[in-house]
Design a protein around this motif. Structure first.
Motif, PDB file in Angstrom:
ATOM      1  N   ALA A 246      98.162  19.447 -32.650  1.00 33.62           N
ATOM      2  CA  ALA A 246      96.847  19.136 -33.213  1.00 33.62           C
ATOM      3  C   ALA A 246      96.541  20.039 -34.407  1.00 33.62           C
ATOM      4  CB  ALA A 246      95.773  19.303 -32.141  1.00 33.62           C
TER       5      ALA A 246
ATOM      6  N   GLU B 150      91.194  19.412 -34.922  1.00 36.45           N
ATOM      7  CA  GLU B 150      91.441  18.714 -33.650  1.00 36.45           C
ATOM      8  C   GLU B 150      91.468  19.689 -32.489  1.00 36.45           C
ATOM      9  OE1 GLU B 150      94.039  14.812 -35.082  1.00 36.45           O
ATOM     10  OE2 GLU B 150      95.067  16.718 -34.704  1.00 36.45           O
ATOM     11  N   ARG B 151      91.987  20.901 -32.713  1.00 39.86           N
ATOM     12  CA  ARG B 151      91.996  21.897 -31.643  1.00 39.86           C
ATOM     13  C   ARG B 151      90.575  22.297 -31.263  1.00 39.86           C
ATOM     14  NH1 ARG B 151      96.497  23.927 -34.488  1.00 39.86           N
ATOM     15  NH2 ARG B 151      95.267  25.621 -35.442  1.00 39.86           N
ATOM     16  N   LYS B 152      89.677  22.323 -32.222  1.00 42.25           N
ATOM     17  CA  LYS B 152      88.279  22.614 -31.913  1.00 42.25           C
ATOM     18  C   LYS B 152      87.674  21.504 -31.059  1.00 42.25           C
ATOM     19  CE  LYS B 152      87.319  25.404 -36.040  1.00 42.25           C
ATOM     20  NZ  LYS B 152      86.508  25.502 -37.292  1.00 42.25           N
TER      21      LYS B 152
ATOM     22  N   ALA C 290      93.839  22.158 -36.924  1.00 42.10           N
ATOM     23  CA  ALA C 290      92.832  23.168 -36.572  1.00 42.10           C
ATOM     24  C   ALA C 290      91.532  22.521 -36.124  1.00 42.10           C
ATOM     25  CB  ALA C 290      92.592  24.087 -37.773  1.00 42.10           C
TER      26      ALA C 290
ATOM     27  N   PRO D 249      98.264  15.815 -29.326  1.00 41.65           N
ATOM     28  CA  PRO D 249      97.506  17.021 -28.961  1.00 41.65           C
ATOM     29  C   PRO D 249      98.336  18.294 -29.041  1.00 41.65           C
ATOM     30  CG  PRO D 249      97.076  15.242 -27.410  1.00 41.65           C
ATOM     31  CD  PRO D 249      98.192  14.782 -28.287  1.00 41.65           C
ATOM     32  N   TYR D 250      99.641  18.191 -28.772  1.00 46.79           N
ATOM     33  CA  TYR D 250     100.495  19.381 -28.790  1.00 46.79           C
ATOM     34  C   TYR D 250     100.616  19.952 -30.206  1.00 46.79           C
ATOM     35  CZ  TYR D 250     104.488  22.406 -27.803  1.00 46.79           C
ATOM     36  OH  TYR D 250     105.314  23.502 -27.657  1.00 46.79           O
TER      37      TYR D 250
ATOM     38  N   LYS E 172      98.590  18.289 -23.478  1.00 48.92           N
ATOM     39  CA  LYS E 172      99.715  18.052 -24.398  1.00 48.92           C
ATOM     40  C   LYS E 172     100.450  16.750 -24.103  1.00 48.92           C
ATOM     41  CE  LYS E 172     102.899  21.085 -21.773  1.00 48.92           C
ATOM     42  NZ  LYS E 172     101.887  21.766 -20.942  1.00 48.92           N
TER      43      LYS E 172
ATOM     44  N   ASP F 211      93.873  21.896 -19.653  1.00 48.39           N
ATOM     45  CA  ASP F 211      94.673  22.579 -20.670  1.00 48.39           C
ATOM     46  C   ASP F 211      96.168  22.404 -20.427  1.00 48.39           C
ATOM     47  OD1 ASP F 211      92.415  23.419 -21.982  1.00 48.39           O
ATOM     48  OD2 ASP F 211      92.352  25.388 -21.005  1.00 48.39           O
TER      49      ASP F 211
ATOM     50  N   LEU G 256      89.329  19.550 -29.029  1.00 47.17           N
ATOM     51  CA  LEU G 256      89.931  19.664 -27.691  1.00 47.17           C
ATOM     52  C   LEU G 256      89.283  20.791 -26.900  1.00 47.17           C
ATOM     53  CD1 LEU G 256      93.714  19.133 -28.578  1.00 47.17           C
ATOM     54  CD2 LEU G 256      92.204  17.519 -27.428  1.00 47.17           C
ATOM     55  N   SER G 257      89.024  21.903 -27.546  1.00 46.88           N
ATOM     56  CA  SER G 257      88.395  23.032 -26.857  1.00 46.88           C
ATOM     57  C   SER G 257      86.986  22.676 -26.398  1.00 46.88           C
ATOM     58  CB  SER G 257      88.342  24.252 -27.781  1.00 46.88           C
ATOM     59  OG  SER G 257      89.640  24.692 -28.107  1.00 46.88           O
TER      60      SER G 257
END
Length: 438
Positions: A372, A376-378, A374, A369-370, A399, A395, A380-381
């Motif tokens: 991730a 994967e970040r979506k 682009a 996750p640290y 990580k 949040d 996670l968000s």
């Protein structure tokens, strides 16, 4: 395995094995009194290795530039440790021999201590030095520390070992874990304020076994230690706590642990010594008569993964059950489980984030996750926003959701409360993979 400790001398009476404990019954006087050598000694005979550091008198001196206070008919002495050929701790044994031999050499130079003890042994069969040899053998054979008084010298000797936490107990003095309790990024546990000590016996017993002349601060420290209290809660400078704790660990009186807590998860140890169950059950019942029997406690803890508090009947019983927990860990019946987490992305999350993408039917795991991507970040968000009140904590923790960090360590590193960590793991449960391991 240590098999015997022997004291060999060369004097006007010839070469002699003045004392050995236990007796080996071998004619060794000649081979254990080498000529003019103060180097390390090693001799193999059948299945035994003899280790020592012979000391010779030179020009009337036992110690260079220090004249002996008395003239002695003894010209050399040699303290020898006999060990099995397969014994792997020879380097550590040499360290013990060196320290003990130096103390004897100093006292021999100062007061003819070794020779006078030899004369007493030859006359009566025993002496203070013979007692020192027996104490050393008995303590080291048990894996304990030998606390010795050699004339005017106080000495504590043991076979050094690496420090592990009481996570998994293999035998009386070896504590192991499938995952190191502290990694390279954590440092020395005896320097970390959030660690604690588990005494391996009652404080009164340990106080009675401390070396002679122990400092008042050490005695006060032993009385103050609680396995539920971190070093930072003891009200002493961390440097002093570290020094005192290191002594207790080195002497086999304590082990570094994470502070005990009823919200921690414990389970029965896979390496518990089952042959002790009968005797420990009787001892447990005598010590904790109002608590379910030892077999019932172990069965309950082994059935399911749950905080230890699940066994505590009420808040009024909490102190009693923490004593029970400390006893079970000390005796090797329990291990602490730690929680490792990965974050998974179900197909429905992918479809919500990428509605136009038809190749989103499979659940996947975000490995790091640290770092991730682009997309994967979506994901996670989106997952984080499902619980707005808990999103700030999520949040901070996300990580660490890569299976490499115990959540019990994360709460310390991120200065989070147990309640906050537990809440995040609960409300985001549908998106987490959890593994409990020792």
């Amino acid at each position: 395995m240590l098999r015997s400790i022997l004291l060999a001398t060369k004097s006007s009476r010839g070469e002699q094995i003045v004392y050995q404990y236990p007796e080996l019954g071998l004619p060794l006087a000649d081979v254990l009194t080498p000529q003019r050598s103060d180097a390390k000694f090693e001799l193999w005979i059948d299945d035994l290795v003899f280790l020592g550091n012979p000391v010779h008198q030179r020009d009337g001196q036992w110690i260079k530039k220090r004249l002996s206070s008395e003239t002695s008919p003894m010209t050399m002495f040699h303290l020898v440790f006999a060990v099995d050929v397969a014994y792997k701790e020879r380097g550590a044994i040499y360290d013990v021999i060196t320290q003990l031999t130096f103390a004897l050499t100093y006292e021999q130079a100062r007061s003819d201590y070794v020779w006078k003890a030899c004369e007493e042994i030859m006359s009566t069969g025993d002496s203070a030095l013979a007692s020192v040899i027996r104490q050393t053998y008995d303590a080291l054979s048990r894996g304990d520390t030998a606390h010795l008084v050699i004339n005017q010298i106080n000495l504590s000797l043991s076979i050094p070992r690496e420090i592990f936490s009481a996570t998994l107990r293999r035998d009386k003095h070896v504590f192991l874990s499938s995952v190191r309790s502290f990694g390279e990024d954590d440092g020395d546990p005896l320097l970390l304020p959030h660690w604690a000590l588990l005494l391996l016996d009652d404080p009164e017993t340990i106080l009675g076994q401390l070396p002679p002349g122990s400092s008042p601060m050490l005695i006060k420290f032993v009385k103050a230690i609680r396995p539920t209290m971190s070093f930072s809660q003891l009200g002493l400078p961390l440097h002093d706590v570290s020094t005192l704790a290191r002594h207790l660990v080195h002497w086999r009186f304590a082990l570094p642990i994470r502070p005990l807590h009823v919200r921690n998860v414990y389970t029965t140890s896979p390496t518990a010594v089952m042959s002790r169950l009968h005797d420990d059950t009787a001892t447990f019942s005598q010590r904790f008569p109002t608590v379910p029997s030892l077999p019932r406690m172990l069965t309950a803890l082994g059935k399911r993964i749950a905080p230890f508090s699940a066994l505590v009947p009420s808040k009024d019983h909490r102190a009693l059950y923490l004593d029970v927990l400390a006893w079970l860990l000390r005796r090797g019946w329990l291990i602490e489980l730690r929680t490792f987490v990965w974050i998974k992305v179900p197909a429905e999350v992918k479809r919500a984030v990428r509605p136009d993408d038809k190749e989103v039917d499979e659940e996947t795991v975000i490995a790091e996750p640290y770092a991730a991507s682009a997309v994967e970040r979506k994901y996670l968000s989106y997952i984080a926003a499902l619980h707005p009140e808990d999103q700030p904590a999520f949040d901070r923790m996300v990580k660490y959701f890569n299976g490499n960090h115990a959540m019990e360590k994360v709460l310390v590193r991120e200065n989070l409360t147990r309640k906050t960590v537990r809440r995040v793991l609960e409300v985001y449960d549908d998106y987490l993979i959890k593994q409990y391991t020792w």
